[in-house]
Design a protein around this motif. Structure first.
Motif, short mmCIF file in Angstrom:
data_model
loop_
_atom_site.label_atom_id
_atom_site.label_comp_id
_atom_site.label_asym_id
_atom_site.label_seq_id
_atom_site.Cartn_x
_atom_site.Cartn_y
_atom_site.Cartn_z
N ILE A 215 19.08 -24.41 27.91
CA ILE A 215 18.71 -25.88 28.27
C ILE A 215 17.79 -26.23 29.10
O ILE A 215 17.22 -27.48 29.02
CB ILE A 215 20.16 -26.65 28.76
CG1 ILE A 215 21.25 -26.14 27.90
CG2 ILE A 215 19.96 -27.90 29.01
CD1 ILE A 215 22.86 -26.45 28.31
N GLU A 216 17.65 -25.53 29.98
CA GLU A 216 16.54 -25.96 31.10
C GLU A 216 15.35 -25.70 30.59
O GLU A 216 14.16 -26.64 30.82
CB GLU A 216 16.58 -24.96 32.24
CG GLU A 216 17.97 -25.40 32.87
CD GLU A 216 17.88 -24.33 34.34
OE1 GLU A 216 17.10 -23.29 34.46
OE2 GLU A 216 18.86 -24.49 35.20
N ASP A 217 15.04 -24.65 29.66
CA ASP A 217 13.66 -24.55 28.98
C ASP A 217 13.48 -25.89 27.89
O ASP A 217 12.33 -26.07 28.02
CB ASP A 217 13.75 -23.38 27.84
CG ASP A 217 13.65 -22.01 29.17
OD1 ASP A 217 13.38 -22.08 30.13
OD2 ASP A 217 14.18 -21.04 28.60
N SER A 218 14.35 -26.32 27.44
CA SER A 218 14.02 -27.37 26.54
C SER A 218 13.93 -28.68 27.28
O SER A 218 13.43 -29.56 26.56
CB SER A 218 15.38 -27.68 25.40
OG SER A 218 16.56 -27.77 26.28
N ASP A 219 14.33 -28.70 28.60
CA ASP A 219 14.11 -29.93 29.43
C ASP A 219 13.73 -29.64 30.58
O ASP A 219 14.48 -29.40 31.58
CB ASP A 219 15.42 -30.94 29.25
CG ASP A 219 15.21 -32.19 29.87
OD1 ASP A 219 13.92 -32.63 30.45
OD2 ASP A 219 15.79 -33.05 29.78
N PRO A 220 12.44 -29.37 31.04
CA PRO A 220 11.93 -28.87 32.19
C PRO A 220 12.70 -29.64 33.27
O PRO A 220 12.87 -29.35 34.55
CB PRO A 220 10.60 -29.19 31.97
CG PRO A 220 10.18 -29.22 30.76
CD PRO A 220 11.27 -29.68 30.00
N SER A 221 12.81 -30.95 33.24
CA SER A 221 13.33 -31.89 34.29
C SER A 221 14.57 -31.57 34.86
O SER A 221 14.91 -31.67 36.17
CB SER A 221 13.51 -33.38 33.98
OG SER A 221 14.55 -33.41 32.95
N LEU A 222 15.33 -30.63 34.18
CA LEU A 222 16.78 -30.11 34.55
C LEU A 222 16.34 -29.05 35.76
O LEU A 222 17.56 -28.96 36.47
CB LEU A 222 17.49 -29.72 33.31
CG LEU A 222 17.96 -30.71 32.14
CD1 LEU A 222 18.63 -29.70 31.18
CD2 LEU A 222 18.83 -31.76 32.97
N LYS A 223 15.36 -28.57 35.73
CA LYS A 223 15.33 -27.48 36.62
C LYS A 223 15.06 -27.92 38.17
O LYS A 223 15.45 -27.38 39.22
CB LYS A 223 13.81 -26.68 36.48
CG LYS A 223 14.17 -26.01 35.04
CD LYS A 223 12.65 -25.22 34.88
CE LYS A 223 12.76 -24.32 33.70
NZ LYS A 223 11.50 -23.62 33.38
N VAL A 224 14.96 -29.33 38.36
CA VAL A 224 14.82 -29.95 39.81
C VAL A 224 15.98 -30.77 40.03
O VAL A 224 16.04 -31.29 40.97
CB VAL A 224 13.44 -30.81 39.64
CG1 VAL A 224 12.02 -30.24 39.29
CG2 VAL A 224 13.81 -32.09 38.67
N ILE A 225 16.84 -30.63 39.21
CA ILE A 225 18.19 -31.25 39.67
C ILE A 225 18.87 -30.44 40.60
O ILE A 225 19.08 -29.34 40.30
CB ILE A 225 19.30 -31.52 38.33
CG1 ILE A 225 18.58 -32.35 37.27
CG2 ILE A 225 20.54 -31.95 38.96
CD1 ILE A 225 19.53 -32.78 36.26
N PRO A 226 19.29 -30.91 41.71
CA PRO A 226 19.86 -30.11 42.80
C PRO A 226 21.22 -29.70 42.30
O PRO A 226 22.05 -30.25 41.68
CB PRO A 226 19.86 -31.02 44.05
CG PRO A 226 20.06 -32.39 43.50
CD PRO A 226 19.14 -32.26 42.30
N ARG A 227 21.79 -28.49 42.93
CA ARG A 227 22.99 -28.08 42.55
C ARG A 227 23.96 -28.88 43.50
O ARG A 227 23.98 -28.83 44.88
CB ARG A 227 23.04 -26.50 42.88
CG ARG A 227 24.65 -25.92 42.53
CD ARG A 227 24.32 -24.55 42.74
NE ARG A 227 25.64 -23.73 42.34
CZ ARG A 227 25.82 -22.46 42.38
NH1 ARG A 227 24.86 -21.95 42.76
NH2 ARG A 227 26.84 -21.97 42.06
N PHE A 228 24.99 -29.40 42.75
CA PHE A 228 25.99 -30.23 43.52
C PHE A 228 27.29 -29.65 43.54
O PHE A 228 28.24 -30.37 44.13
CB PHE A 228 25.93 -31.84 42.74
CG PHE A 228 26.21 -31.73 41.41
CD1 PHE A 228 27.58 -31.61 40.94
CD2 PHE A 228 25.45 -31.65 40.61
CE1 PHE A 228 28.12 -31.65 39.81
CE2 PHE A 228 25.64 -31.51 39.03
CZ PHE A 228 27.22 -31.76 38.89
#
Length: 411
Positions: free
Chosen positions: A3-16
């Motif tokens: 999922i992260e590879d398909s949408d690079p923006s997900l890699k910068v979402i902080p872990r909550f």
């Protein structure tokens, strides 16, 4: 990862969300504990200390607007904003339009009372300090306190309460148990074994507990305060007096002597059927719930406790059968006292008239709470003294008699 590879923006979402570490993982547990301690320390440092509160008071006193009639010091909006500029950075959170509007009391000039604002700030600081103090005992860090957590909190608070200085150390554990039960009885009616810190702060129990800091607290105030030494000793003394065989537990026969000794045997039997017992006997903690319920019958939590006992068919309602089941014991007690039994039909109609349930054939817990007379209904069904008091309420009010003494005199 896909999922992260398909949408690079997900890699910068902080872990909550962080899963709680296992109890066996000592290193992660220690890391979590230290991280929480540092976090709470930082939050504590953001609060106003005594010197900063005094400085805030000086700023407000110098900034206030004198009212035309020379009464309380007032702050207009411009004064409020000017005080905000002079106050320290820690005070900025309190100088908001919302707070100003909240504290307005129909002043013709649109001002607020200076002392009302200062007291508001002090109350907020106290709540945050208390929240941090309670959070130090929250082992899981989820905003809840278990019984052991609250016990530790109150035990360590005892030396700071002058009104408890006379308590012997041997009694401290019983005192803590007595104090904690009130919190859990009213804040954990579903018996989950934990209460929200937010609920502890919202209720008045901590205020009552901290009232014991007053070295000159009146005797009347102590007697009405569940957390005072005289109150705790009274409850524990009653328990010891009931325990005739001195085994540390109460049997049905022993509990039947509670109060004026006019609780019906049917009700006592049902208490032991519903409540937690050990080999058919009741321990001190269970007894405290029993006392809190009977001494606070008007409260929803007490009615919930008593409703569970009265609901003999476990149908979440009281029907005619349940009412008759308990009232027959009242009729038998009336006969034993040489009085004419009251027909059940009359009591049934009177109870339904008082409650006015949504269903004309049964009474739910919510019906009992909503009617505002749930305590009277319960007393009629479980306590001869309560029933007799209700039946003779007009005469007793006129003559100013003690109901218990009058009942014994009739006997």
């Amino acid at each position: 990862m896909q999922i992260e590879d398909s949408d690079p923006s997900l890699k910068v979402i902080p872990r909550f969300y962080m899963k709680l570490p296992d109890e066996e993982d000592a290193l992660q547990q220690k890391l979590r504990e230290e991280a929480r301690a540092v976090f709470l320390q930082r939050r504590s440092e953001q609060l106003l200390d005594n010197d900063e509160l005094k400085a805030l008071y000086v700023v407000l006193d110098e900034q206030h607007t004198l009212p035309p009639d020379g009464e309380e010091s007032m702050l207009g909006w411009d004064d409020f904003c000017a005080a905000a500029e002079r106050a320290g950075d820690k005070c900025k959170r309190y100088f908001t339009p919302f707070v100003f509007a909240k504290l307005q009391q129909d002043d013709p000039y649109g001002r607020i009372c200076m002392m009302s604002f200062f007291n508001y700030v002090m109350r907020k600081v106290w709540l945050h300090q208390t929240r941090i103090g309670l959070s130090l005992y929250d082992v899981t860090g989820e905003g809840y306190l278990r019984e052991t957590d609250l016990e530790n909190y109150i035990l360590e608070m005892i030396p700071t309460l002058p009104q408890l200085n006379g308590l012997e150390k041997s009694f401290h554990n019983f005192y803590v148990c007595t104090a904690v039960r009130k919190f859990f009885f009213f804040l954990d009616p579903l018996r989950t074994g934990k209460i929200k810190i937010q609920d502890v702060l919202a209720c008045s129990f901590l205020d009552e507990l901290l009232e014991l800091r007053d070295e000159e607290l009146s005797k009347e105030a102590q007697e009405s305060n569940w957390f005072s030494a005289p109150s705790a000793l009274r409850v524990y003394g009653q328990y010891l007096n009931l325990d005739r065989d001195h085994n540390g537990m109460l049997s049905k026969a022993e509990l039947a002597r509670y109060g004026t000794g006019t609780l019906t045997s049917v009700f006592i039997d049902q208490v032991f059927q519903v409540c937690l017992t050990y080999d058919g006997e009741m321990d001190y903690k269970t007894y405290l719930d029993f006392v809190l319920a009977l001494e606070n019958r008007r409260e929803p939590q007490a009615l919930q406790y008593l409703f569970r006992i009265l609901d003999v068919q476990q149908s979440a309602s009281l029907n005619i059968f349940a009412l008759n089941y308990f009232f027959r014991a009242i009729q038998e007690q009336l006969k034993a006292h040489g009085q004419e039994p009251v027909p059940f039909e009359d009591i049934k109609d009177e109870v339904f008239d008082m409650v006015k349930p949504a269903d004309p054939l049964k009474i739910t817990l919510q019906d009992l709470i909503n009617c505002g007379q749930g305590d009277t209904v319960v007393s009629i069904l479980i306590d001869l003294n309560g029933f007799w008091t209700h039946e003779n309420r007009e005469v007793l009010v006129a003559e100013g008699e003690d109901p218990t003494a009058a009942l014994l005199a009739d006997k």
